[in-house]
Write a protein that holds these residues in place. Structure first.
Motif, short mmCIF file in Angstrom:
data_model
loop_
_atom_site.label_atom_id
_atom_site.label_comp_id
_atom_site.label_asym_id
_atom_site.label_seq_id
_atom_site.Cartn_x
_atom_site.Cartn_y
_atom_site.Cartn_z
N GLU A 252 0.84 -1.18 0.00
CA GLU A 252 0.00 0.00 0.00
C GLU A 252 0.88 1.23 0.00
N LEU A 253 0.81 1.97 -1.09
CA LEU A 253 1.59 3.19 -1.20
C LEU A 253 0.72 4.38 -0.80
N ASP A 254 1.35 5.48 -0.55
CA ASP A 254 0.64 6.67 -0.07
C ASP A 254 -0.13 7.29 -1.23
N THR A 255 -1.46 7.12 -1.21
CA THR A 255 -2.30 7.65 -2.27
C THR A 255 -3.04 8.91 -1.84
N ASN A 256 -2.70 9.41 -0.66
CA ASN A 256 -3.38 10.61 -0.18
C ASN A 256 -2.85 11.87 -0.86
N THR A 257 -1.62 11.76 -1.42
CA THR A 257 -1.05 12.91 -2.11
C THR A 257 -0.98 12.61 -3.60
N LYS A 258 -0.91 13.65 -4.37
CA LYS A 258 -0.77 13.48 -5.81
C LYS A 258 0.62 12.95 -6.12
N LYS A 259 0.73 12.34 -7.31
CA LYS A 259 1.98 11.70 -7.69
C LYS A 259 3.02 12.75 -8.07
N GLU A 260 4.21 12.62 -7.50
CA GLU A 260 5.35 13.43 -7.89
C GLU A 260 6.28 12.57 -8.72
N VAL A 261 7.06 13.21 -9.56
CA VAL A 261 8.08 12.50 -10.32
C VAL A 261 9.22 12.15 -9.37
N LEU A 262 9.52 10.87 -9.28
CA LEU A 262 10.63 10.41 -8.43
C LEU A 262 11.86 10.18 -9.29
N TRP A 263 13.01 10.48 -8.73
CA TRP A 263 14.28 10.34 -9.44
C TRP A 263 15.18 9.37 -8.69
N ARG A 264 16.04 8.70 -9.43
CA ARG A 264 16.99 7.77 -8.85
C ARG A 264 18.30 7.81 -9.63
N VAL A 265 19.33 7.18 -9.09
CA VAL A 265 20.62 7.09 -9.77
C VAL A 265 20.49 6.13 -10.96
N ASN A 266 21.04 6.53 -12.08
CA ASN A 266 21.04 5.69 -13.28
C ASN A 266 22.29 4.81 -13.28
N PHE A 267 22.18 3.63 -12.70
CA PHE A 267 23.33 2.72 -12.61
C PHE A 267 23.88 2.37 -13.99
#
Length: 529
Positions: A252-267
């Motif tokens: 269960e992910l947090d659906t109470n907030t709108k989706k933001e773009v998530l960033w990660r390291v590009n291995f």
């Protein structure tokens, strides 16, 4: 298929970073493959909450990918949507390489970019708002100081433009079952799909479905950079999947907030750069510095055009384009076209008698990697077994086919008795493949043929390297545990015997960690390159 010592190393890394609960879930997925949450709870005997939390940690740090599939229901029941979890072994092992990744970013982009990059390594996934909040906390800035955020946004854009940072994949893509019309066609094209490198397994399909489109992978939208320091939460309809509409038997992910773009390291980008570096260093050692400079210029000039990490050949470039890249570096400004042509011949390119304006040149990178792998294994044989065994192994490795014992003895100038003993020892240690041939006729008998089966041997060597890496990390942890009281004492109070113990610990750590870094170079060579 991950080797046993590879699994043990990955589990140890997860345990040292995130604790035993998370490592238990990770080990379950590594040993049993892709599983649903219900099966993970059953096999690990953890509570549902602990299993869910462990999976959330692994997903946050890019070590697990979730995906949804449709499963047939029982008699008279409708099909069910089940969430599956697959472990990403390579991403776990990449945790050992974080110092290398940080060094690359620091060298190319500077300290400001390094700070943002370090935060992404530390937290796994962050939105741009979270990156800004972290920057404020670490630099003690006031919320109203918006001008100080401009350098931060500029540094973040540099990381994205250099492909060191990418958008995160969809957290739970839905894999639709094939329709009745598609199924026969897919069966017929299974062989061609394998030849083309297309994902065949359900895990491969899940990774392909989760990956963002190439056009959006490194896209920083303008509206995400506005309205700082206030909340800037963007709607991203493309990230909504079928699996997000229901949360039964899934995380269960947090659906109470709108989706933001998530960033990660590009291995992937870092592995590409380390692969290029390994190719250049190998060419420098085997040929000369000039050939290394030419190859580095070609790889740097064509990096953005590469479609995958394990490119068999460099992207074709014209002579003028190659020369333009060469003279960008200080070492290349003293070179002429003749230097470039001579080095291209050394690197295996065939130069036409009359070169046209559109004539392109490409370097065989696969061959360079294979030469480096051969050299690494030969050096292992030399250190472990001695000079005579090295000569025999090198002969069989270069021949690439079955060779009879007497011919091996005559070619390497090793006594036949010693040759037989050496060959049996290498065969016993899984370095050689042996075949026994029986002869018929008047003179019945048998003789033995030997060869190097590189595919199986490379897997054996890689497993030994995982084992060695695990032992080195365990030894580092043991040394720190033995002297944990010393590490708590301020440096100015470390005098006399305490000072000697601290210096010894420091020397041991330097030796062990430098050995681990060199061993990781070999791991990259055999697994990632």
């Amino acid at each position: 298929m991950v080797s046993q010592h590879g699994i043990k190393l990955a589990v140890y890394l997860i345990s040292s970073y995130f604790g035993d609960l998370v490592s238990k879930v990770c080990e379950c997925l590594l040993r049993r493959g892709t599983l649903s949450l219900a099966h993970i709870i059953r096999f690990t005997e953890l509570s549902r909450q602990n299993a869910v939390n462990s999976l959330l940690v692994l997903i946050q740090h890019n070590c697990v990918q979730a995906f949804a599939i449709q499963q047939e229901g029982g008699f008279g029941e409708a099909p069910k949507i089940i969430t599956q979890y697959m472990v990403l072994f390579d991403n776990i092992i990449h945790h050992m390489r974080f110092p290398k990744f940080i060094a690359i970013v620091s060298e190319e982009l500077g300290k400001d970019c390094e700070e943002i990059f370090y935060g992404l390594l530390q937290h796994g996934r962050l939105s741009l708002n979270q990156i800004v909040d972290r920057h404020k906390q670490t630099s003690n800035q006031n919320e109203g100081n918006s001008m100080a955020l401009d350098p931060l946004i500029e540094s973040f854009n540099k990381l994205v433009n250099n492909r060191f940072v990418e958008r995160c994949p969809a957290h739970e893509p839905f894999l639709a079952p094939p329709s009745e019309e598609e199924t026969p066609a897919k069966k017929r094209s299974a062989k061609s799909a394998k030849m083309n490198g297309e994902p065949e397994t359900i895990e491969g399909r899940a990774l392909a479905a989760a990956a963002p489109m190439e056009s959006a992978r490194f896209l920083v939208e303008s509206d995400t950079l506005s309205d700082f320091p206030g909340p800037n939460i963007e709607e991203n309809p493309t990230s909504v999947t079928v699996g997000e509409k229901r949360k039964q038997d899934s995380l269960e992910l947090d659906t109470n907030t709108k989706k933001e773009v998530l960033w990660r390291v590009n291995f992937e980008e870092f592995v590409r750069r380390l692969r290029h570096k390994a190719c250049v260093e190998n060419v420098r050692e085997r040929l000369d510095d000039v050939a290394g400079i030419i190859l580095r210029a070609i790889l740097e000039g064509s990096r953005c055009a590469e479609t995958k990490v394990k490119m068999e050949n460099s992207v074709p470039m014209t002579m003028n384009a190659i020369f333009e890249e060469v003279i960008k570096c200080e070492e290349g400004r003293s070179m002429t076209l003749e230097h470039v042509k001579a080095s291209l011949v050394q690197l295996g390119c065939e130069l036409p008698v009359i070169a046209g304006l559109d004539e392109t040149y490409s370097i065989d990178l696969k061959k360079i990697i294979e030469i480096a792998q051969n050299h690494e294994v030969e050096s292992i044989v030399l250190k472990r077994y001695g000079r005579e065994t090295y000569r025999i192994f090198r002969l069989l490795s270069a021949t690439g086919r079955l060779v009879e014992t007497d011919k091996i003895s005559n070619t390497t100038f090793v006594e036949k008795k010693d040759t037989s003993r050496i060959l049996y020892q290498l065969w016993k240690d899984d370095y050689l493949h042996m075949e026994k041939i029986n002869t018929a006729g008047a003179k019945q008998g048998s003789f033995l043929l030997w060869k190097v089966n590189k595919r199986s041997l490379w897997g054996h060597v890689l497993d030994d390297m995982y084992h060695a890496a695990l032992n080195l990390r365990l030894r580092v942890a043991y040394e720190q545990e033995q002297e944990k009281e010393i590490l708590k004492i301020p440096k100015e109070k470390l005098v006399g015997e305490l000072g000697q113990r601290y210096k010894r610990l420091r020397r041991v750590r330097i030796v062990l960690e430098s050995s681990l870094m060199k061993l990781d170079d070999a791991l990259l060579l055999f697994h990632d390159f």
